[in-house]
Design a protein around this motif. Structure first.
Motif, PDB file in Angstrom:
ATOM      1  N   ASN A  25       0.838  -1.193   0.000  1.00 26.04           N
ATOM      2  CA  ASN A  25       0.000   0.000   0.000  1.00 26.04           C
ATOM      3  C   ASN A  25       0.877   1.250   0.000  1.00 26.04           C
ATOM      4  N   THR A  26       1.012   1.892  -1.145  1.00 27.89           N
ATOM      5  CA  THR A  26       1.852   3.088  -1.238  1.00 27.89           C
ATOM      6  C   THR A  26       1.206   4.292  -0.539  1.00 27.89           C
ATOM      7  N   ASP A  27      -0.083   4.171  -0.190  1.00 24.91           N
ATOM      8  CA  ASP A  27      -0.745   5.249   0.552  1.00 24.91           C
ATOM      9  C   ASP A  27      -0.392   5.226   2.036  1.00 24.91           C
ATOM     10  N   PHE A  28       0.174   4.107   2.498  1.00 24.77           N
ATOM     11  CA  PHE A  28       0.526   3.988   3.910  1.00 24.77           C
ATOM     12  C   PHE A  28       1.780   4.837   4.163  1.00 24.77           C
ATOM     13  N   GLU A  29       1.690   5.786   5.063  1.00 21.93           N
ATOM     14  CA  GLU A  29       2.747   6.772   5.273  1.00 21.93           C
ATOM     15  C   GLU A  29       4.092   6.117   5.610  1.00 21.93           C
ATOM     16  N   GLY A  30       5.104   6.454   4.830  1.00 23.20           N
ATOM     17  CA  GLY A  30       6.463   5.988   5.071  1.00 23.20           C
ATOM     18  C   GLY A  30       6.753   4.587   4.570  1.00 23.20           C
ATOM     19  N   MET A  31       5.743   3.883   4.023  1.00 22.68           N
ATOM     20  CA  MET A  31       5.925   2.481   3.630  1.00 22.68           C
ATOM     21  C   MET A  31       6.956   2.353   2.501  1.00 22.68           C
ATOM     22  N   VAL A  32       6.818   3.154   1.480  1.00 23.74           N
ATOM     23  CA  VAL A  32       7.725   3.058   0.334  1.00 23.74           C
ATOM     24  C   VAL A  32       9.146   3.411   0.741  1.00 23.74           C
ATOM     25  N   ASP A  33       9.311   4.431   1.583  1.00 20.52           N
ATOM     26  CA  ASP A  33      10.647   4.845   2.023  1.00 20.52           C
ATOM     27  C   ASP A  33      11.326   3.748   2.840  1.00 20.52           C
ATOM     28  N   VAL A  34      10.572   3.114   3.723  1.00 17.84           N
ATOM     29  CA  VAL A  34      11.145   2.053   4.561  1.00 17.84           C
ATOM     30  C   VAL A  34      11.569   0.862   3.711  1.00 17.84           C
ATOM     31  N   LEU A  35      10.714   0.463   2.760  1.00 16.10           N
ATOM     32  CA  LEU A  35      11.036  -0.691   1.924  1.00 16.10           C
ATOM     33  C   LEU A  35      12.207  -0.401   0.987  1.00 16.10           C
ATOM     34  N   GLY A  36      12.481   0.863   0.717  1.00 14.26           N
ATOM     35  CA  GLY A  36      13.595   1.210  -0.144  1.00 14.26           C
ATOM     36  C   GLY A  36      14.883   1.477   0.597  1.00 14.26           C
ATOM     37  N   ALA A  37      14.824   1.436   1.936  1.00 15.53           N
ATOM     38  CA  ALA A  37      16.020   1.734   2.738  1.00 15.53           C
ATOM     39  C   ALA A  37      17.007   0.582   2.694  1.00 15.53           C
ATOM     40  N   GLU A  38      18.310   0.909   2.725  1.00 15.48           N
ATOM     41  CA  GLU A  38      19.368  -0.085   2.741  1.00 15.48           C
ATOM     42  C   GLU A  38      20.412   0.298   3.783  1.00 15.48           C
ATOM     43  N   GLY A  39      21.360  -0.613   3.990  1.00 19.27           N
ATOM     44  CA  GLY A  39      22.458  -0.318   4.909  1.00 19.27           C
ATOM     45  C   GLY A  39      22.173  -0.789   6.325  1.00 19.27           C
ATOM     46  N   ARG A  40      23.102  -0.436   7.253  1.00 14.61           N
ATOM     47  CA  ARG A  40      23.014  -0.890   8.639  1.00 14.61           C
ATOM     48  C   ARG A  40      22.509   0.201   9.567  1.00 14.61           C
ATOM     49  N   GLY A  41      21.979   1.286   8.994  1.00 14.41           N
ATOM     50  CA  GLY A  41      21.384   2.321   9.824  1.00 14.41           C
ATOM     51  C   GLY A  41      20.012   1.905  10.304  1.00 14.41           C
ATOM     52  N   PRO A  42      19.341   2.771  11.086  1.00  9.58           N
ATOM     53  CA  PRO A  42      18.021   2.433  11.619  1.00  9.58           C
ATOM     54  C   PRO A  42      17.015   2.075  10.528  1.00  9.58           C
ATOM     55  N   GLU A  43      17.014   2.848   9.413  1.00 16.03           N
ATOM     56  CA  GLU A  43      16.054   2.577   8.348  1.00 16.03           C
ATOM     57  C   GLU A  43      16.299   1.207   7.717  1.00 16.03           C
ATOM     58  N   GLY A  44      17.589   0.864   7.522  1.00 16.33           N
ATOM     59  CA  GLY A  44      17.909  -0.435   6.946  1.00 16.33           C
ATOM     60  C   GLY A  44      17.518  -1.585   7.846  1.00 16.33           C
ATOM     61  N   LEU A  45      17.699  -1.426   9.158  1.00 18.71           N
ATOM     62  CA  LEU A  45      17.318  -2.470  10.106  1.00 18.71           C
ATOM     63  C   LEU A  45      15.804  -2.656  10.125  1.00 18.71           C
ATOM     64  N   VAL A  46      15.081  -1.543  10.096  1.00 16.13           N
ATOM     65  CA  VAL A  46      13.620  -1.629  10.067  1.00 16.13           C
ATOM     66  C   VAL A  46      13.163  -2.286   8.769  1.00 16.13           C
ATOM     67  N   ASN A  47      13.829  -1.960   7.664  1.00 14.74           N
ATOM     68  CA  ASN A  47      13.499  -2.579   6.382  1.00 14.74           C
ATOM     69  C   ASN A  47      13.627  -4.096   6.457  1.00 14.74           C
ATOM     70  N   ALA A  48      14.746  -4.585   6.996  1.00 12.35           N
ATOM     71  CA  ALA A  48      14.974  -6.032   7.087  1.00 12.35           C
ATOM     72  C   ALA A  48      13.909  -6.706   7.945  1.00 12.35           C
ATOM     73  N   MET A  49      13.554  -6.068   9.062  1.00 14.02           N
ATOM     74  CA  MET A  49      12.548  -6.634   9.944  1.00 14.02           C
ATOM     75  C   MET A  49      11.172  -6.638   9.289  1.00 14.02           C
ATOM     76  N   LEU A  50      10.865  -5.573   8.570  1.00 14.76           N
ATOM     77  CA  LEU A  50       9.567  -5.461   7.905  1.00 14.76           C
ATOM     78  C   LEU A  50       9.422  -6.495   6.795  1.00 14.76           C
ATOM     79  N   VAL A  51      10.480  -6.639   6.004  1.00 11.69           N
ATOM     80  CA  VAL A  51      10.439  -7.615   4.916  1.00 11.69           C
ATOM     81  C   VAL A  51      10.309  -9.030   5.469  1.00 11.69           C
ATOM     82  N   SER A  52      10.997  -9.321   6.568  1.00 13.33           N
ATOM     83  CA  SER A  52      10.908 -10.641   7.191  1.00 13.33           C
ATOM     84  C   SER A  52       9.497 -10.908   7.697  1.00 13.33           C
ATOM     85  N   GLN A  53       8.887  -9.921   8.343  1.00 13.81           N
ATOM     86  CA  GLN A  53       7.522 -10.074   8.839  1.00 13.81           C
ATOM     87  C   GLN A  53       6.552 -10.274   7.673  1.00 13.81           C
TER      88      GLN A  53
END
Length: 330
Positions: free
Chosen positions: A199-227
């Motif tokens: 759902n691209t209307d969900f606030e911040g969803m696209v940004d989180v899924l596009g995040a990479e690296g070992r920063g906070p956004e990248g860690l959240v991305n990995a957890m979100l994709v796993s869930q």
């Protein structure tokens, strides 16, 4: 284990697709090269044909069966080997009788014709050894240990089909998704391949899924994709177990395509220490019976989390956040 009331062949029945060619009206026949076939994956990708509007395909099929099948002293007579192509989506079943290639009766070869209009996506190709047993003709006394997939859409011969991911705004998207406008994603497991609708209307969803690296956004991305992956595995398991064919005696059969592969992958964790066939019967019994289905849900959830690697990703996320907190405090 399935019990037959007549003697069956012992030994391996093997199947091979040696070549494939396609034909369109008023065009020369196109012989597909070896890149359209994978012997390891046991897949023929007819989508690799340069002739996009082809209407018929011809597969050259060969099989090897135990020599005892044609032993005059054996319990079988009038032995024939039949190639069988079937797809549940279109209820298609095509057969072709193979010809004996060697005197000892081990090697058989023939051609099987496929109409493009008969196959929606992927069909399963196998061979069966049919014989007369104790005066009864048409008995299946053996079949291929490993089948082949005939894929009319893909141009890559691969057996595994990954989940599709589609990004769409639910609020103004397809009507069936509009009712889920507050959800970050929805899994659809009713088609040829499971689809995760983001759902691209969900606030911040696209940004989180596009995040990479070992920063906070990248860690959240990995957890979100796993869930998300865990939810996909759960959804496709329930879809697969709800789409079983049942024999006259009540025995459930593994479905074709990705649904069958999902069940084979997850059942050892859902019903451990059982054969796949026994595990399938147990899950089916609990699903249609009066009790036991609710108690099975934690096992299904556990199997899904293992496939999605949720424990590993969660541990890495916790360690990564802890490291970032220490660095911030230094």
């Amino acid at each position: 284990m399935k019990v037959f009331p007549y003697p069956r062949l012992r030994g391996t029945v093997s199947l091979r697709v040696d070549s494939a060619r396609v034909k369109a009206p008023a065009q020369p026949r196109e012989q597909l090269d070896s890149r359209a076939r994978s012997v390891i994956e046991r897949v023929v990708a007819l989508g690799a044909a340069e002739t996009e509007d082809w209407e018929t395909a011809v597969l050259t099929v060969s099989a090897t069966i135990p020599s005892k099948a044609t032993d005059p002293a054996g319990p079988w007579s009038d032995v024939v080997v039949v190639a069988v192509l079937a797809e549940r989506a279109t209820n298609t079943r095509v057969t072709s009788t193979l010809a004996r290639e060697t005197e000892d009766g081990r090697d058989w070869c023939g051609e099987l014709q496929v109409l493009r209009s008969d196959i929606h996506d992927r069909a399963v190709l196998t061979v069966q050894v049919v014989a007369t047993v104790d005066g009864d003709p048409g008995r299946i006394v053996g079949e291929a240990a490993e089948d082949w997939i005939v894929d009319v859409r893909s141009d890559v011969p691969t057996r595994e089909q990954s989940f599709d991911i589609k990004e769409v705004g639910f609020a103004k998207g397809p009507r069936w998704l509009q009712g889920f406008s507050e959800a970050p994603w929805i899994v659809s497991a009713s088609g040829a391949v499971p689809i995760v609708h983001i759902n691209t209307d969900f606030e911040g969803m696209v940004d989180v899924l596009g995040a990479e690296g070992r920063g906070p956004e990248g860690l959240v991305n990995a957890m979100l994709v796993s869930q998300m992956a865990a939810e996909v595995w759960t959804a496709v398991f329930h879809s697969a177990i709800g789409d079983l064919e049942i024999e006259d005696d009540g025995t459930p059969l593994f479905p074709h395509g990705w649904r069958g592969e999902v069940l084979r992958e997850m059942l050892p964790d859902v019903v451990p220490e059982r054969t796949l066939e026994d595990a399938l019967r147990e899950v089916h019994r609990r699903r249609v019976g009066a009790t036991g289905w609710t108690e099975l849900q934690p096992r299904i959830q556990y199997a899904a989390m293992r496939r999605a690697e949720v424990p590993r990703v969660l541990s890495e996320t916790v360690r990564g956040l802890d490291k970032l907190n220490r660095e911030d405090g230094a």
